[in-house]
Enzyme design. Sequence first.
Site, PDB file in Angstrom:
ATOM      1  N   LYS A 153       0.847  -1.211   0.000  1.00 50.16           N
ATOM      2  CA  LYS A 153       0.000   0.000   0.000  1.00 50.16           C
ATOM      3  C   LYS A 153       0.872   1.247   0.000  1.00 50.16           C
ATOM      4  CE  LYS A 153      -1.794   2.963   2.769  1.00 50.16           C
ATOM      5  NZ  LYS A 153      -1.894   4.106   1.858  1.00 50.16           N
ATOM      6  N   GLY A 206       6.953   5.154   8.091  1.00 46.89           N
ATOM      7  CA  GLY A 206       6.090   6.332   8.211  1.00 46.89           C
ATOM      8  C   GLY A 206       6.284   6.997   9.550  1.00 46.89           C
ATOM      9  N   SER A 207       5.229   7.653  10.010  1.00 47.38           N
ATOM     10  CA  SER A 207       5.347   8.437  11.238  1.00 47.38           C
ATOM     11  C   SER A 207       5.355   7.532  12.473  1.00 47.38           C
ATOM     12  CB  SER A 207       4.186   9.422  11.332  1.00 47.38           C
ATOM     13  OG  SER A 207       2.966   8.710  11.387  1.00 47.38           O
ATOM     14  N   THR A 208       5.955   8.034  13.530  1.00 50.71           N
ATOM     15  CA  THR A 208       6.003   7.277  14.788  1.00 50.71           C
ATOM     16  C   THR A 208       4.582   7.067  15.325  1.00 50.71           C
ATOM     17  OG1 THR A 208       8.215   8.092  15.209  1.00 50.71           O
ATOM     18  CG2 THR A 208       7.006   7.297  17.118  1.00 50.71           C
ATOM     19  N   GLY A 211       3.055   4.308  13.486  1.00 48.37           N
ATOM     20  CA  GLY A 211       3.809   3.124  13.911  1.00 48.37           C
ATOM     21  C   GLY A 211       3.246   2.544  15.210  1.00 48.37           C
ATOM     22  N   GLU A 228       9.899   1.388  10.544  1.00 49.36           N
ATOM     23  CA  GLU A 228      10.945   2.385  10.255  1.00 49.36           C
ATOM     24  C   GLU A 228      10.253   3.729  10.388  1.00 49.36           C
ATOM     25  OE1 GLU A 228      12.853   5.055   8.999  1.00 49.36           O
ATOM     26  OE2 GLU A 228      12.657   4.317   6.947  1.00 49.36           O
ATOM     27  N   CYS A 262      13.485  10.778   6.673  1.00 48.61           N
ATOM     28  CA  CYS A 262      13.578  10.357   8.078  1.00 48.61           C
ATOM     29  C   CYS A 262      15.031  10.408   8.565  1.00 48.61           C
ATOM     30  CB  CYS A 262      12.991   8.966   8.249  1.00 48.61           C
ATOM     31  SG  CYS A 262      13.602   7.806   7.040  1.00 48.61           S
ATOM     32  N   GLU A 352      10.102  15.946  14.735  1.00 47.22           N
ATOM     33  CA  GLU A 352      10.497  15.813  13.333  1.00 47.22           C
ATOM     34  C   GLU A 352       9.780  16.889  12.503  1.00 47.22           C
ATOM     35  OE1 GLU A 352       9.303  12.133  11.351  1.00 47.22           O
ATOM     36  OE2 GLU A 352      11.335  12.012  10.523  1.00 47.22           O
TER      37      GLU A 352
HETATM   38  P1  NDP Z   1       1.922   8.396   7.921  1.00 41.53           P
HETATM   39  O1  NDP Z   1       2.675   7.638   8.938  1.00 41.53           O
HETATM   40  O2  NDP Z   1       0.531   8.807   8.219  1.00 41.53           O
HETATM   41  O3  NDP Z   1       1.850   7.573   6.535  1.00 41.53           O
HETATM   42  C1  NDP Z   1       2.682   6.516   6.161  1.00 41.53           C
HETATM   43  C2  NDP Z   1       1.875   5.396   5.517  1.00 41.53           C
HETATM   44  O4  NDP Z   1       1.010   4.818   6.494  1.00 41.53           O
HETATM   45  C3  NDP Z   1       0.944   5.875   4.392  1.00 41.53           C
HETATM   46  O5  NDP Z   1       0.870   4.883   3.391  1.00 41.53           O
HETATM   47  C4  NDP Z   1      -0.373   6.039   5.109  1.00 41.53           C
HETATM   48  O6  NDP Z   1      -1.505   6.003   4.291  1.00 41.53           O
HETATM   49  C5  NDP Z   1      -0.336   4.846   6.042  1.00 41.53           C
HETATM   50  N1  NDP Z   1      -1.237   4.935   7.188  1.00 41.53           N
HETATM   51  C6  NDP Z   1      -1.773   6.049   7.751  1.00 41.53           C
HETATM   52  N2  NDP Z   1      -2.576   5.723   8.777  1.00 41.53           N
HETATM   53  C7  NDP Z   1      -2.568   4.368   8.868  1.00 41.53           C
HETATM   54  C8  NDP Z   1      -3.199   3.430   9.734  1.00 41.53           C
HETATM   55  N3  NDP Z   1      -4.006   3.813  10.705  1.00 41.53           N
HETATM   56  N4  NDP Z   1      -2.946   2.116   9.541  1.00 41.53           N
HETATM   57  C9  NDP Z   1      -2.129   1.700   8.560  1.00 41.53           C
HETATM   58  N5  NDP Z   1      -1.512   2.545   7.709  1.00 41.53           N
HETATM   59  C10 NDP Z   1      -1.718   3.861   7.859  1.00 41.53           C
HETATM   60  O7  NDP Z   1       2.772   9.647   7.528  1.00 41.53           O
HETATM   61  P2  NDP Z   1       2.199  11.036   6.978  1.00 41.53           P
HETATM   62  O8  NDP Z   1       2.151  10.926   5.537  1.00 41.53           O
HETATM   63  O9  NDP Z   1       0.945  11.446   7.652  1.00 41.53           O
HETATM   64  O10 NDP Z   1       3.332  12.036   7.460  1.00 41.53           O
HETATM   65  C11 NDP Z   1       3.254  12.602   8.766  1.00 41.53           C
HETATM   66  C12 NDP Z   1       4.621  12.750   9.362  1.00 41.53           C
HETATM   67  O11 NDP Z   1       5.198  11.453   9.509  1.00 41.53           O
HETATM   68  C13 NDP Z   1       5.632  13.500   8.512  1.00 41.53           C
HETATM   69  O12 NDP Z   1       5.497  14.858   8.645  1.00 41.53           O
HETATM   70  C14 NDP Z   1       6.915  12.951   9.062  1.00 41.53           C
HETATM   71  O13 NDP Z   1       7.237  13.610  10.254  1.00 41.53           O
HETATM   72  C15 NDP Z   1       6.585  11.502   9.353  1.00 41.53           C
HETATM   73  N6  NDP Z   1       6.972  10.601   8.259  1.00 41.53           N
HETATM   74  C16 NDP Z   1       8.082   9.848   8.390  1.00 41.53           C
HETATM   75  C17 NDP Z   1       8.503   9.051   7.350  1.00 41.53           C
HETATM   76  C18 NDP Z   1       9.723   8.234   7.432  1.00 41.53           C
HETATM   77  O14 NDP Z   1      10.366   8.017   6.403  1.00 41.53           O
HETATM   78  N7  NDP Z   1      10.057   7.693   8.599  1.00 41.53           N
HETATM   79  C19 NDP Z   1       7.778   8.992   6.083  1.00 41.53           C
HETATM   80  C20 NDP Z   1       6.577   9.770   6.056  1.00 41.53           C
HETATM   81  C21 NDP Z   1       6.226  10.538   7.117  1.00 41.53           C
HETATM   82  P3  NDP Z   1      -2.091   7.334   3.575  1.00 41.53           P
HETATM   83  O15 NDP Z   1      -1.606   7.215   2.201  1.00 41.53           O
HETATM   84  O16 NDP Z   1      -3.553   7.252   3.666  1.00 41.53           O
HETATM   85  O17 NDP Z   1      -1.536   8.505   4.298  1.00 41.53           O
END
Ligand code: NDP
Length: 448
Positions: A153, A206-208, A211, A228, A262, A352
Amino acid sequence: MTLTVLNPATEQPIAQLEQAGVEETNAAVARAKAAFPAWRSVAPTDRARLLRRLATLVEEHTEELARIESQNVGKPISGARGEVEMVANVFHFYAGAVDKHYGETIPVAGGVDLTFREPLGVVGLIVPWNFPLNISSWKLGPALACGNTVVLKPAELTPLSALRLAELALDAGIPEGVVNVLVGKGSVVGARLVEHPDVAKIGFTGSTEVGREIMRGAANTIKRVTLELGGKSANVVFDDADLEKAAAGAPYAVFDNAGQDCCARSRIFVQKSVYDEFLTALIESTAAVKVGDPLDEATEMGPLISAQHREAVASFVDGSVLFRGNVPEGPGFWYPCTLVEATNEDRIAREEVFGPVAALIPFENEAEAIRLANDTPYGLSGSIWTRDGARALRVARAIETGVLSVNSNSSVRHSTPFGGFKQSGFGRELGMHALEGYSEVKNVYIAT
Ligand code: NDP
């Protein structure tokens, strides 16, 4: 429901896609489950050959994939090409790893003891918007090499390159059902993958915050998870460093990908005795970062991913601004390269930002540098700049982080382990280490 995908540099739509819901997610998991027995039984050399073919197809489609990524994420085209090159390297690496990830025979009494590396089954891969293609490959490579089938996804904002990659996987001869891509909301598709009883593992970047949700959700089915997550990494500049080199490299350690990384070393700690000299050189190199049209070959930094994200980034920047760069006029979610003086207690140094904003923080001595670098809930990457080899090793061992570079900003290579300490997550991607996260060890004892 239809999803409109935007180009963040023009704010114009570049695609309209149908979004998957729970039903489509269940169907994709069922397809992946049905494809698993045959895929896990493919002879290792054949599975390796298929992955190698995918790597070659990625190479052959470098320009197309780089343009998709550039237009969907706002990445400079030259950097996007480099990312596609890494994706090909990742698949080449895991093609080579298929028949090199094997079990052991262990001396025991009365028989023979063997271990096997078994695939997990169906794995759910949830990927963010900052490096959509790269991060997809870091998970797909080891997952497929171990014999798992996947449901991937991508983020809603950036689904295009993952969809194209899935087509290339089919073109490479990877059987139908092995790689499934779903475009849809994290709160719907992602959440369903996390709770689905037939999904054995979630590989998430993705975000903490999300996570944490995934860990909680995975508890119900005792799913394996690799997380991660965010970072707030340190760039520590000692007074014995090559200051010119450190100042020339620092902007790319935090403004690369417009800071949406990140690994961004967004806390720059500088020894007080060289603070002014370093700051002068840093402002000069930051002012030289070329911001503009991502499809221009000379561009080094593009826009942020969305208007909403730009607002979030701007909320971090207050009065103590040391430097602010220029951005193009007109449409696009632009945000300038920004340097801010801060203390390690300020919000900008705790959370972050995920944008082109660096906090400069002076320190007195080595002990204080280590204390400040570690005073964060995160632990993903970091850099140390010094000419003293013993200090480099001493400080590298003392900093609580998963990936660290000395006199360099480089964090990520296809062959070396990548992942976090503390709230930056757990599990390792890339290199042979990633295979551990996509397989189970089975122990078989044979009485003789
Ligand atoms: P998210 O953690 O929300 O998104 C990462 C992925 O998780 C996306 O595919 C998202 O889907 C999906 N997701 C969101 N909610 C859920 C859930 N409840 N269950 C399963 N999967 C889910 O990151 P954001 O895009 O909202 O970014 C927010 C902040 O996170 C950034 O500003 C940054 O600080 C941090 N971040 C860190 C990253 C890293 O590389 N470690 C990468 C991205 C963000 P959807 O497409 O619907 O959003």
